[in-house]
Scaffold this motif. Structure first.
Motif, short mmCIF file in Angstrom:
data_model
loop_
_atom_site.label_atom_id
_atom_site.label_comp_id
_atom_site.label_asym_id
_atom_site.label_seq_id
_atom_site.Cartn_x
_atom_site.Cartn_y
_atom_site.Cartn_z
N LYS A 222 -15.72 13.78 12.34
CA LYS A 222 -15.02 12.50 12.42
C LYS A 222 -15.66 11.51 11.45
O LYS A 222 -14.97 10.89 10.63
CB LYS A 222 -15.14 11.98 13.85
CG LYS A 222 -14.63 10.58 14.11
CD LYS A 222 -14.74 10.27 15.60
CE LYS A 222 -14.06 8.96 15.97
NZ LYS A 222 -14.81 7.78 15.55
N ILE A 251 -7.33 14.18 10.03
CA ILE A 251 -6.82 13.38 11.14
C ILE A 251 -7.66 12.11 11.29
O ILE A 251 -7.15 11.01 11.46
CB ILE A 251 -6.80 14.20 12.45
CG1 ILE A 251 -5.77 15.33 12.31
CG2 ILE A 251 -6.47 13.33 13.63
CD1 ILE A 251 -5.78 16.34 13.43
N ALA A 252 -8.97 12.29 11.21
CA ALA A 252 -9.86 11.12 11.26
C ALA A 252 -9.55 10.19 10.10
O ALA A 252 -9.55 8.96 10.25
CB ALA A 252 -11.32 11.57 11.21
N ARG A 255 -6.51 7.95 10.64
CA ARG A 255 -6.81 6.82 11.51
C ARG A 255 -7.53 5.71 10.73
O ARG A 255 -7.25 4.52 10.89
CB ARG A 255 -7.69 7.30 12.66
CG ARG A 255 -8.12 6.22 13.59
CD ARG A 255 -8.94 6.73 14.76
NE ARG A 255 -9.70 5.62 15.28
CZ ARG A 255 -9.17 4.67 16.02
NH1 ARG A 255 -7.91 4.72 16.36
NH2 ARG A 255 -9.90 3.65 16.43
N LYS A 258 -5.30 3.70 8.46
CA LYS A 258 -4.52 2.68 9.17
C LYS A 258 -5.27 1.35 9.19
O LYS A 258 -4.67 0.28 9.07
CB LYS A 258 -4.24 3.15 10.60
CG LYS A 258 -3.16 2.34 11.29
CD LYS A 258 -2.83 2.91 12.66
CE LYS A 258 -1.55 3.71 12.67
NZ LYS A 258 -1.20 4.19 14.02
N SER A 283 1.34 12.38 15.47
CA SER A 283 2.43 11.82 14.70
C SER A 283 1.83 10.89 13.66
O SER A 283 1.10 9.98 14.03
CB SER A 283 3.35 11.07 15.66
OG SER A 283 4.41 10.50 14.96
N PRO A 284 2.10 11.08 12.38
CA PRO A 284 2.91 12.15 11.81
C PRO A 284 2.20 13.49 11.89
O PRO A 284 0.98 13.54 11.77
CB PRO A 284 3.06 11.71 10.35
CG PRO A 284 1.81 10.94 10.07
CD PRO A 284 1.53 10.20 11.35
N ARG B 255 3.46 11.81 20.96
CA ARG B 255 4.33 12.15 19.84
C ARG B 255 5.79 12.21 20.28
O ARG B 255 6.69 11.74 19.59
CB ARG B 255 3.89 13.51 19.27
CG ARG B 255 4.73 13.97 18.12
CD ARG B 255 4.28 15.30 17.56
NE ARG B 255 5.40 15.90 16.87
CZ ARG B 255 5.83 15.50 15.69
NH1 ARG B 255 5.19 14.54 15.07
NH2 ARG B 255 6.89 16.04 15.15
N LYS B 258 7.40 8.84 20.81
CA LYS B 258 7.82 8.18 19.58
C LYS B 258 9.26 8.54 19.23
O LYS B 258 10.03 7.71 18.75
CB LYS B 258 6.88 8.61 18.43
CG LYS B 258 6.99 7.74 17.21
CD LYS B 258 5.97 8.15 16.15
CE LYS B 258 4.82 7.17 16.07
NZ LYS B 258 3.87 7.51 14.99
N LEU B 281 -9.93 10.74 17.36
CA LEU B 281 -9.61 10.79 15.93
C LEU B 281 -8.26 10.15 15.65
O LEU B 281 -8.00 9.72 14.53
CB LEU B 281 -9.53 12.25 15.46
CG LEU B 281 -10.79 13.08 15.49
CD1 LEU B 281 -10.58 14.36 14.71
CD2 LEU B 281 -11.95 12.30 14.89
N ILE B 282 -7.42 10.16 16.64
CA ILE B 282 -6.06 9.73 16.40
C ILE B 282 -5.86 8.24 16.64
O ILE B 282 -6.75 7.55 17.12
CB ILE B 282 -5.08 10.49 17.30
CG1 ILE B 282 -5.41 10.22 18.76
CG2 ILE B 282 -5.14 11.97 16.99
CD1 ILE B 282 -4.38 10.74 19.71
N SER B 283 -4.71 7.80 16.27
CA SER B 283 -4.39 6.40 16.41
C SER B 283 -3.06 6.27 17.12
O SER B 283 -2.09 6.87 16.67
CB SER B 283 -4.32 5.78 15.00
OG SER B 283 -4.01 4.44 15.08
#
Lengths: 338, 338
Positions: A222, A251-252, A255, A258, A283-284, B255, B258, B281-283
């Motif tokens: 990460k 993936i990290a 984020r 963003k 997503s995506p 997901r 969305k 890791l995700i947002s």
DNA sequence: CTGAAAGCGCTAACAG
DNA sequence: CTGTTAGCGCTTTCAG
């Protein structure tokens, strides 16, 4: 625990006869055979594997080397999938699977001695540091061995076609109108170099300069994914696509992007590597290179078992095809289709 | 392979003396001892574990039960982390770790017999079907055993405080102004029932009706997470928060949401369970209940080793605290802070 | 302090 | 077709 002697006594025969029945060796009359089998069942007989391996000097066990300190270990789905496929096939071939690690210093701190003490029939190096002396010693020994992405000469190896995979992924981006493609490479290993070569060759095919933006990044982390992303944001504003060394860092990275107000894929296309399930949950969805983990594991098992059984003794290297999983993290770039 | 007899010959002593040196048993003169140790090193001696376990009828190996067909196996980080911690501790305690599975029918298709044939000293049931006869048979035997979330009476168990965790998470949402909280429960197991109880009790504390929206969903599955989400979208429009049974389904759910034009957390707050790396890791980062995987593994190892060594023989049940990881997937609900 | 001897459970010649 | 025997490598009394 009931032994073959107990059964022999019960059936008025010798232990040798009983042994032969269980090993399907020698000629035993159908009647005696039946009698022995029934007695064994009735008495709850179970063979003693230790005794068997003592006399055969073969354990029917193989080790899987998984270093702990490489934080990943099994945490990364790529490895757990490979391991799973490996063990399914090994079980089918009648081998037990023992987990071994750097820490496993059963005897004098040497991995090789540890394996020898256990009389392991072979070892699968799944996730380990190939620069570590302990691993080199293991590979240099006569112990049958196969490694995932193992870079030693003359040692059996399974891996994906990293050069081709990287080249294809770069081509894929080029074909979609990207030219300013950042390549975030993994730690400096053989496969990373292969991937860089693939990236460069694909660019060269289009007459583009070799390294538009090239940078290092640790695998599967990460933090590393975030740092690499920050560097990219700081030093290069012009890229329209970024290739990460694996799905985790990608993936990290998304984020982190963003936070810079960059949205994927509208402002920047992103790709990963490996094809873990998680990339498809988010997503995506992550566009990535899917490694054929289950085949990698299965083939490693077959190679190892063949070698142990002496069926095939020459070292071989299997390189598997990958495929691009088209997610939603790539959009056409500014240069249109060519 | 060099044996203790080779060393004995070299040192003009008996094999018994050599054996004693390696086992630190009996009284051996410092000089002889030194001589033997040096010879062993020089000759590259390695003990034969099989011979040792034959005479000791103790293998110094424990099995880890991981069913393959539960597609998850090691794929879910919770399990790989527990396994990793377990093995680190077991290695420290000088045990080898053998992977076993439903498929491992070394002897007459019975898991118990398989373990007995290998003379395993104990078994850790990490991920398996507790309704399977093979597992029940294993647990009913005299083999030392510890299970993760194992629901049998009188069998040592490690698990998280699922009731409290679920209750706390529900309270957390309530305290943030949510009332219409959908509870998407996992498959019907003991721990799922515990979690439902926690959910209900938390609602009851606020005088709210028990099941605002309660629904089943398989664990750890992309498909299951999506289906559950679609059902939620179809049958219930009023919920402001949804609790999923694990991080995997929660992420897949986000997901899917969305696609319905629902954005998390603005339109719906979402929570997971387990606390895998991926959720961070995700947002938006997933708000979830973090299980203490490494402690679960370490403690399981200690319980098992103690039991094997006879140090502690009474079955015990360890239930570990969890904590809420505050991500970004929960926003205050319509009922304000209380 | 050291050694002789028996035995853990099984297999593999070799005889009968 | 079945049994005798030796031995795999190690530990463990029990004598000396």
């Amino acid at each position: 625990m009931v032994t073959i002697y107990d059964i022999a006594r019960e059936c008025n025969c010798s232990s040798a006869t009983v042994s032969k029945v269980f090993n399907n060796t020698g000629n035993i009359s159908a009647k005696k055979r039946q009698e022995i089998l029934e007695a064994a069942e009735r008495m709850g007989y179970v063979p003693n594997i230790a005794a068997r391996s003592l006399v055969n000097s073969k354990s029917n066990m193989v080790g899987v080397l998984l270093f702990v300190d490489k934080a990943l270990g099994l945490r990364h789905e790529l490895f757990s999938e490979i391991l799973n496929a490996f063990r399914v096939q090994m079980e089918a071939r009648q081998y037990e699977i023992l987990l071994i690690s750097e820490e496993a210093k059963l005897w004098q701190g040497s991995l090789l001695r540890h394996c020898n003490a256990l009389r392991l029939d072979g070892v699968f190096c799944l996730s380990c540091d190939y620069d570590a002396p302990a691993v080199k010693e293991l590979a240099a020994s006569s112990l049958p061995l196969v490694g995932f992405e193992i870079p030693y000469e003359g040692v059996s190896c399974v891996e994906s076609k990293n050069y081709e995979a990287s080249k294809n992924l770069t081509r894929y981006l080029l074909a979609r109108g990207h030219r300013d493609i950042a390549f975030i490479a993994g730690t400096d290993t053989f496969i990373t170099r292969e991937r860089i070569r693939g990236y460069r060759d694909a660019l060269a095919e289009q007459g583009l300069p070799p390294d538009r933006y090239l940078q290092r990044c640790g695998f599967f982390s990460k933090d590393e994914g975030e740092i690499a992303t920050r560097l990219l944001m700081t030093y290069d504003k012009g890229c329209t696509a970024a290739m990460y060394p694996d799905d985790f860092t990608a993936i990290a990275g998304m984020r982190e992007l963003k936070k810079y107000g960059i949205s994927v894929p509208e402002d920047l296309s992103v790709t990963g590597f490996d094809g873990i399930t998680l990339g498809r949950l988010i997503s995506p969805q992550l566009t990535t290179v899917k490694q054929n983990a289950s085949e990698l594991g299965r083939i490693a098992a077959d190679i190892l078992a063949d070698r142990v059984e002496g069926t095939d003794t020459s070292p071989c290297s299997v390189r598997l095809e990958t495929e691009i999983f088209e997610g939603e993290s790539v959009l056409p770039g500014p240069y249109g289709k060519e």
